[in-house]
Design an enzyme around this catalytic site. Sequence first.
Site, PDB file in Angstrom:
ATOM      1  N   ASP A   1      25.532  -3.807 -38.574  1.00  0.00           N
ATOM      2  CA  ASP A   1      26.302  -5.047 -38.623  1.00  0.00           C
ATOM      3  C   ASP A   1      25.751  -6.046 -39.621  1.00  0.00           C
ATOM      4  O   ASP A   1      26.497  -6.829 -40.200  1.00  0.00           O
ATOM      5  CB  ASP A   1      26.321  -5.698 -37.234  1.00  0.00           C
ATOM      6  CG  ASP A   1      26.991  -4.808 -36.205  1.00  0.00           C
ATOM      7  OD1 ASP A   1      28.168  -4.470 -36.417  1.00  0.00           O
ATOM      8  OD2 ASP A   1      26.336  -4.426 -35.219  1.00  0.00           O
TER       9      ASP A   1
ATOM     10  N   ILE B   1       2.312 -18.696 -37.271  1.00  0.00           N
ATOM     11  CA  ILE B   1       3.639 -18.720 -37.873  1.00  0.00           C
ATOM     12  C   ILE B   1       4.580 -19.572 -37.037  1.00  0.00           C
ATOM     13  O   ILE B   1       4.237 -20.025 -35.951  1.00  0.00           O
ATOM     14  CB  ILE B   1       4.221 -17.294 -37.996  1.00  0.00           C
ATOM     15  CG1 ILE B   1       4.439 -16.671 -36.598  1.00  0.00           C
ATOM     16  CG2 ILE B   1       3.330 -16.420 -38.852  1.00  0.00           C
ATOM     17  CD1 ILE B   1       5.564 -15.674 -36.537  1.00  0.00           C
TER      18      ILE B   1
ATOM     19  N   HIS C   1       3.092  -4.081 -31.477  1.00  0.00           N
ATOM     20  CA  HIS C   1       4.481  -4.124 -31.928  1.00  0.00           C
ATOM     21  C   HIS C   1       5.284  -5.213 -31.223  1.00  0.00           C
ATOM     22  O   HIS C   1       5.991  -5.998 -31.852  1.00  0.00           O
ATOM     23  CB  HIS C   1       5.083  -2.737 -31.677  1.00  0.00           C
ATOM     24  CG  HIS C   1       6.424  -2.501 -32.268  1.00  0.00           C
ATOM     25  ND1 HIS C   1       7.594  -2.921 -31.668  1.00  0.00           N
ATOM     26  CD2 HIS C   1       6.789  -1.863 -33.401  1.00  0.00           C
ATOM     27  CE1 HIS C   1       8.623  -2.542 -32.417  1.00  0.00           C
ATOM     28  NE2 HIS C   1       8.153  -1.904 -33.475  1.00  0.00           N
TER      29      HIS C   1
ATOM     30  N   PRO D   1      -2.224 -17.115 -28.994  1.00  0.00           N
ATOM     31  CA  PRO D   1      -2.077 -18.565 -29.223  1.00  0.00           C
ATOM     32  C   PRO D   1      -0.709 -18.936 -29.796  1.00  0.00           C
ATOM     33  O   PRO D   1      -0.272 -20.084 -29.625  1.00  0.00           O
ATOM     34  CB  PRO D   1      -3.208 -18.892 -30.210  1.00  0.00           C
ATOM     35  CG  PRO D   1      -3.689 -17.581 -30.744  1.00  0.00           C
ATOM     36  CD  PRO D   1      -3.376 -16.548 -29.714  1.00  0.00           C
ATOM     37  N   ASP D   2      -0.036 -17.978 -30.460  1.00  0.00           N
ATOM     38  CA  ASP D   2       1.270 -18.304 -31.018  1.00  0.00           C
ATOM     39  C   ASP D   2       2.415 -17.919 -30.078  1.00  0.00           C
ATOM     40  O   ASP D   2       3.572 -17.822 -30.496  1.00  0.00           O
ATOM     41  CB  ASP D   2       1.462 -17.661 -32.401  1.00  0.00           C
ATOM     42  CG  ASP D   2       1.942 -18.688 -33.425  1.00  0.00           C
ATOM     43  OD1 ASP D   2       2.359 -19.781 -33.004  1.00  0.00           O
ATOM     44  OD2 ASP D   2       1.914 -18.376 -34.630  1.00  0.00           O
TER      45      ASP D   2
ATOM     46  N   ASN E   1      14.325   3.524 -39.330  1.00  0.00           N
ATOM     47  CA  ASN E   1      13.542   3.470 -40.575  1.00  0.00           C
ATOM     48  C   ASN E   1      13.516   4.772 -41.357  1.00  0.00           C
ATOM     49  O   ASN E   1      12.525   5.074 -42.003  1.00  0.00           O
ATOM     50  CB  ASN E   1      12.101   3.087 -40.244  1.00  0.00           C
ATOM     51  CG  ASN E   1      12.010   1.737 -39.593  1.00  0.00           C
ATOM     52  OD1 ASN E   1      12.761   0.835 -39.936  1.00  0.00           O
ATOM     53  ND2 ASN E   1      11.098   1.605 -38.657  1.00  0.00           N
TER      54      ASN E   1
ATOM     55  N   TYR F   1      25.641   2.434 -30.853  1.00  0.00           N
ATOM     56  CA  TYR F   1      26.589   2.472 -29.726  1.00  0.00           C
ATOM     57  C   TYR F   1      27.920   1.822 -30.072  1.00  0.00           C
ATOM     58  O   TYR F   1      28.942   2.104 -29.441  1.00  0.00           O
ATOM     59  CB  TYR F   1      25.990   1.816 -28.481  1.00  0.00           C
ATOM     60  CG  TYR F   1      25.034   2.703 -27.726  1.00  0.00           C
ATOM     61  CD1 TYR F   1      25.340   4.026 -27.437  1.00  0.00           C
ATOM     62  CD2 TYR F   1      23.815   2.205 -27.287  1.00  0.00           C
ATOM     63  CE1 TYR F   1      24.455   4.831 -26.734  1.00  0.00           C
ATOM     64  CE2 TYR F   1      22.925   2.998 -26.577  1.00  0.00           C
ATOM     65  CZ  TYR F   1      23.250   4.316 -26.302  1.00  0.00           C
ATOM     66  OH  TYR F   1      22.378   5.106 -25.610  1.00  0.00           O
TER      67      TYR F   1
ATOM     68  N   ASP G   1       6.210  -4.568 -16.421  1.00  0.00           N
ATOM     69  CA  ASP G   1       5.790  -3.421 -17.210  1.00  0.00           C
ATOM     70  C   ASP G   1       6.457  -2.186 -16.626  1.00  0.00           C
ATOM     71  O   ASP G   1       5.993  -1.623 -15.629  1.00  0.00           O
ATOM     72  CB  ASP G   1       4.266  -3.291 -17.168  1.00  0.00           C
ATOM     73  CG  ASP G   1       3.749  -2.092 -17.955  1.00  0.00           C
ATOM     74  OD1 ASP G   1       4.573  -1.214 -18.323  1.00  0.00           O
ATOM     75  OD2 ASP G   1       2.540  -2.032 -18.187  1.00  0.00           O
TER      76      ASP G   1
ATOM     77  N   ASP H   1       9.809  -3.857 -25.304  1.00  0.00           N
ATOM     78  CA  ASP H   1       8.961  -3.362 -26.390  1.00  0.00           C
ATOM     79  C   ASP H   1       7.652  -2.863 -25.799  1.00  0.00           C
ATOM     80  O   ASP H   1       7.622  -2.434 -24.632  1.00  0.00           O
ATOM     81  CB  ASP H   1       8.745  -4.523 -27.389  1.00  0.00           C
ATOM     82  CG  ASP H   1       8.596  -4.042 -28.815  1.00  0.00           C
ATOM     83  OD1 ASP H   1       7.544  -3.440 -29.106  1.00  0.00           O
ATOM     84  OD2 ASP H   1       9.506  -4.261 -29.634  1.00  0.00           O
TER      85      ASP H   1
ATOM     86  N   ASP I   1       3.925  -1.875 -13.346  1.00  0.00           N
ATOM     87  CA  ASP I   1       3.085  -2.936 -12.807  1.00  0.00           C
ATOM     88  C   ASP I   1       3.572  -4.276 -13.341  1.00  0.00           C
ATOM     89  O   ASP I   1       4.390  -4.326 -14.255  1.00  0.00           O
ATOM     90  CB  ASP I   1       1.592  -2.669 -13.105  1.00  0.00           C
ATOM     91  CG  ASP I   1       1.247  -2.845 -14.572  1.00  0.00           C
ATOM     92  OD1 ASP I   1       1.643  -3.860 -15.177  1.00  0.00           O
ATOM     93  OD2 ASP I   1       0.561  -1.958 -15.122  1.00  0.00           O
TER      94      ASP I   1
ATOM     95  N   SER J   1      12.366  -2.838 -37.029  1.00  0.00           N
ATOM     96  CA  SER J   1      11.866  -3.506 -35.816  1.00  0.00           C
ATOM     97  C   SER J   1      11.644  -4.985 -36.039  1.00  0.00           C
ATOM     98  O   SER J   1      11.752  -5.778 -35.107  1.00  0.00           O
ATOM     99  CB  SER J   1      10.516  -2.928 -35.410  1.00  0.00           C
ATOM    100  OG  SER J   1      10.672  -1.782 -34.641  1.00  0.00           O
TER     101      SER J   1
HETATM  102 CA    CA Z   1       2.845 -21.285 -34.624  1.00  0.00          CA
END
Ligand code: CA
Length: 393
Positions: free
Chosen positions: A338, A222, A205, A159-160, A294, A309, A191, A151, A196, A362
């Site tokens: 699917d 979350i 995203h 933090p999550d 989308n 595919y 990357d 991505d 890199d 996404s």
């Molecule tokens: Ca959490």
Amino acid sequence: MSWTWLSIGLAGLIGLSPLNAVPQLGSTPEPEPQSERRASASVEGEYLVSLNTEDARSAGFEVLGQVGDRWTLVRSESSPDATLQMARVRDSQAEIEPNILYRLTDEPLWEYQWALENEGQFGGTPDADIDVAEAWDITTGVGGVVVAVIDSGVDLDHPDLAGALWTNTGETVNGLDDDGNGYIDDTRGWDAFDSDPSPDDSNGHGTFVATTVAAPINGVGIAGVAPDVTILPLRACDVVCPLSAIVESVDYARQAGVDVINLSLGDYSYSTAMFEAIQDAIDAGIVVVAAAGNDGVDIDAFPFYPASYGRDGLISVASTDRNDQLSDFSNYGDTNVDVGAPGEDVAAGYVDASWVTGSGTSFAAPHVAGVAALIRSVQPAFGPAIVADLISS
Ligand code: CA
Ligand code: CA
């Protein structure tokens, strides 16, 4: 690296809103205070009383079991007041508590996670969700199961995602390719967009996708679908994703031996190179999950790749809303889609240590990638075709 710009776009980004704003302005009721929700649910007729089991029995209670050192779980069809009076016959200081049903998690944004547990909040349909509570009764995932998120990178300091990110134990940052995998200093993924070793998120995203899969249950933000599995971040995109960076990332994930690859990206251009990379990954035992796109079109008639595919072991994912309906923007297709998964107004992490709500296939795909990771956590020998069948049927 010479890039073939197929201008493969990210398959999300249909409007992101910061989570300090109320989602769905206008039609959205205020969330109930959590304290009220908590207090409202308890097991009918069950109380904890601060008596030992013997005293509880002699007070006339039906004893269901001892709870810790000090409490006994009892059944009482009497009112709370009458139940308290019964207990105080044995001990004038006795206390009682209803057998409260707490929520699964303490994640502050749980209210917004209709995708995981839909109780009808914000006008949704109860149980129009992925039944995560039922899955978590079995497993929340194991750290040895790895989901590659190909991505825009991930916010490496989010933090999550703390504790959820992959580390390459065979590599140290010293300018050398210590583990001989062809990549220098790739301690945290790769990357492939900028060539890199830092797959940090340039866009948001990928952070959204990664947290949807595996945000830990840690008291912030979350909960991911599979909160205890590991994310391998591979950056292949800025706002577009060069085919070369995608293929390189899929190959990296295969060589790293991941369990699941999430590809929340695509385009209507066929690529043999990507097809082959994905087929090699599936042949190596990796479940591949791809967003259906989308544009509200039938991808049987207008194939969208990689979703179209059509390989066993590749799961193509459309987006559904909080009422279990196909999202207006979602692509569809009897053959080339699917499964549908929540992808509208879902809450997840974003760059700069933030959280937002967003919509797009996404964000549907990583719900499926998370489920695939949960399956692999309990059934590591299940191959991609079996996992795909389990999820699609
Ligand atoms: Ca959490
Ligand atoms: Ca290396």
